[in-house]
Design an enzyme around this catalytic site. Structure first.
Site, PDB file in Angstrom:
ATOM      1  N   GLU A 203      17.409 -43.463   6.175  1.00  0.00           N
ATOM      2  CA  GLU A 203      18.102 -44.375   7.141  1.00  0.00           C
ATOM      3  C   GLU A 203      17.472 -44.415   8.557  1.00  0.00           C
ATOM      4  O   GLU A 203      18.205 -44.437   9.303  1.00  0.00           O
ATOM      5  CB  GLU A 203      19.507 -44.161   7.214  1.00  0.00           C
TER       6      GLU A 203
ATOM      7  N   GLU B 223      22.272 -42.608  -2.091  1.00  0.00           N
ATOM      8  CA  GLU B 223      23.145 -42.142  -1.506  1.00  0.00           C
ATOM      9  C   GLU B 223      24.294 -43.401  -1.819  1.00  0.00           C
ATOM     10  O   GLU B 223      24.039 -44.672  -1.747  1.00  0.00           O
ATOM     11  CB  GLU B 223      23.373 -42.301   0.167  1.00  0.00           C
TER      12      GLU B 223
HETATM   13  C1  FCB Z   1      25.031 -42.222   5.584  1.00  0.00           C
HETATM   14  C2  FCB Z   1      24.128 -40.912   5.915  1.00  0.00           C
HETATM   15  C3  FCB Z   1      24.870 -39.827   5.446  1.00  0.00           C
HETATM   16  C4  FCB Z   1      26.209 -39.940   5.564  1.00  0.00           C
HETATM   17  C5  FCB Z   1      26.683 -41.233   4.907  1.00  0.00           C
HETATM   18  C6  FCB Z   1      28.344 -41.044   4.633  1.00  0.00           C
HETATM   19  O1  FCB Z   1      24.764 -43.367   6.437  1.00  0.00           O
HETATM   20  O2  FCB Z   1      22.835 -40.973   5.507  1.00  0.00           O
HETATM   21  O3  FCB Z   1      24.258 -38.625   6.264  1.00  0.00           O
HETATM   22  O4  FCB Z   1      26.771 -39.619   6.767  1.00  0.00           O
HETATM   23  O5  FCB Z   1      26.160 -41.999   5.458  1.00  0.00           O
END
Ligand code: FCB
Length: 459
Positions: free
Chosen positions: A180, A362
């Protein structure tokens, strides 16, 4: 439950006419600073997050990552948890300051040996290690030399990537350069929510460009040291929406979209900055840079949670302000908007734009949870979330998106950045006072789902 019962439940959940690719990868994700703790153990140097957490008012409840889940000492227990879940892959990040305490210079053998133990432990139980080089814990020593604002950092990152790929490339076959990049640059330099805590538009643009250059250098270094490995960057992509239907808010949402969704994938994969940003980046881009950034990669890592909202604000340093999602929108227990259709559409859109195999690295739901009297965590809402987002993923696959894997954020409740330990994203509950781990109902659900999927794949 028997495997037949799992399969029946699974089929009623997921309508079998939407099969996933046979080699679809199911995994879980974590990151170094959020789980490892042991910030002073075995020669680790300080990271920007260690210092940021010490600044009053930055983190809810004054929390820090000093201990976190103590994964540095308990990684074997955590591998056993993953083994019981039945995941095929584990995406983790390496702490740069554990390997290079000052960020560059002599490596720290004890830090290198920790990830040897972790990787070997995963492979012993048949779990693929997916290694991310950077999940925001920059060595403070490099921050002191200018951090992401200075061009030299691309070289420092390239050297770090080479060290990691040389050491682990015999066992790790999946590498990601950055997690990210838009979040840590925008929050760190545009909104002061992350280190280094600045609101400075030109510093933001320098940071964006130098992260992109570092990505290019990192890809080349990994490719040279670990040929045959599959390399990517991990991007957060979510629809950016105007809070009201005015042309001004629409322009604000387009600008947020450029910073949030396109400032990294477009230069890295298409060789250009988004039209909204290109004029702003001219001051930092040198001839040949876009070729240095656009290095061939093998997959697209997608992190996805909720749509984001913007409104026009001429006084704001970036020309837009964050806005809340509509009051009527369904939300998770921590207030994040629920919109699985946005996930489906994002997958389809990413497929069309970049034509790379997509791995969802994620996705997950946050909550504020305590065990019930029986010591269980019946997190029905997280199960509903995973089910509905899983269904959206299947719809995207049915519509032609090349999605090949899905990793839940997160294996464990952990240090959730500015929210500290209040927001829990784990499939496994962590009691931070005792470090006791208890799989939540969602962990059992996920394990059954993976088992049933494995059955579908062989039937
Ligand atoms: C993302 C991050 C991760 C975590 C999630 C909830 O943006 O990459 O580290 O904090 O959100």
């Amino acid at each position: 439950m028997s495997i037949e019962a799992d399969l029946l439940e699974h089929r009623s959940d997921h309508r079998a006419e939407r099969p996933l690719p046979r080699d679809f990868v199911w995994g879980v994700s974590t990151s170094s600073y959020q789980i490892e703790g042991a910030v002073q153990a075995d020669g680790r140097g300080p990271s920007v997050w260690d210092n940021f957490c010490r600044q009053p008012g930055r983190i809810a409840n004054g929390d820090t990552g000093d201990v976190a889940c103590d994964h540095y000492h308990r990684f074997r227990e955590d591998i056993a948890l993953m083994h019981r879940l039945g995941v095929q892959a584990y995406r983790f990040s390496v702490a740069w300051p554990r390997l290079l305490p000052q960020g560059s210079g002599p490596p720290n053998e004890a830090g290198l040996a920790f990830y040897d133990r972790l990787i070997d432990g995963l492979l012993e139980v048949g779990i693929q290690p997916w290694l991310c080089l950077y999940h925001w814990d920059l060595p403070q020593g490099l921050q002191d030399r200018g951090g992401w604002e200075v061009r030299d950092i691309a070289g420092w990152f390239g050297d770090y990537a080479a060290l990691v790929a040389r050491r682990y490339g015999d066992r790790v076959k999946r590498f990601a350069t950055f997690n990210e990049p838009s979040v840590f640059t925008l929050f760190g330099y545009g909104f002061a929510w992350h280190p280094p805590g600045l609101v400075d538009r030109s510093a933001l643009h320098r940071a964006i460009h130098h992260v992109n250059l570092a990505h290019g250098a990192g890809v080349d270094a990994i490719r040279a040291a670990a040929p045959g490995s599959a390399i990517a960057a991990i991007h957060n992509v979510q629809p950016s929406r105007p809070v009201a239907t005015t042309p001004e808010d629409a322009a604000g949402a387009r600008l947020l979209d450029a910073y949030w969704n396109r400032a990294f994938p477009e230069p890295q994969l298409l060789g250009r900055y988004p039209a909204e940003l290109a004029p702003l980046m001219e001051a930092v881009v040198r001839p040949g840079d876009l070729e240095r950034i656009r290095r061939p990669v093998d997959w697209f890592g997608l992190n996805h949670y909720s749509p984001i909202y913007a409104r026009a604000d001429e006084q704001a340093p970036l020309g837009f302000a964050w806005a809340d999602s509509p009051a009527t929108a369904p939300r998770s227990p921590i207030g994040w908007q629920l919109d699985p259709a946005a996930f489906r559409d994002t997958l389809i859109d990413i497929h069309r734009r970049y034509r790379l195999p997509i791995y969802v690295t994620e996705n997950g739901a946050g909550a504020v949870e305590t065990p019930n009297e029986a010591g269980e965590i019946p997190d029905r809402e997280r199960i509903d979330y995973l089910r509905s987002y899983g269904e959206a993923l299947r719809e995207a696959v049915a519509a032609g998106a090349d999605v090949r894997g899905y990793f839940v954020w997160s294996l464990l409740d952990n240090f959730e950045w500015g929210a500290g330990y209040a927001n829990r994203f784990g499939l496994v509950h962590v009691d931070f006072a005792t470090q006791r781990r208890v799989p939540k109902a969602s962990a059992h659900w996920y394990a059954r789902m993976i088992r049933a999927e494995a059955m579908e794949a062989v039937i």
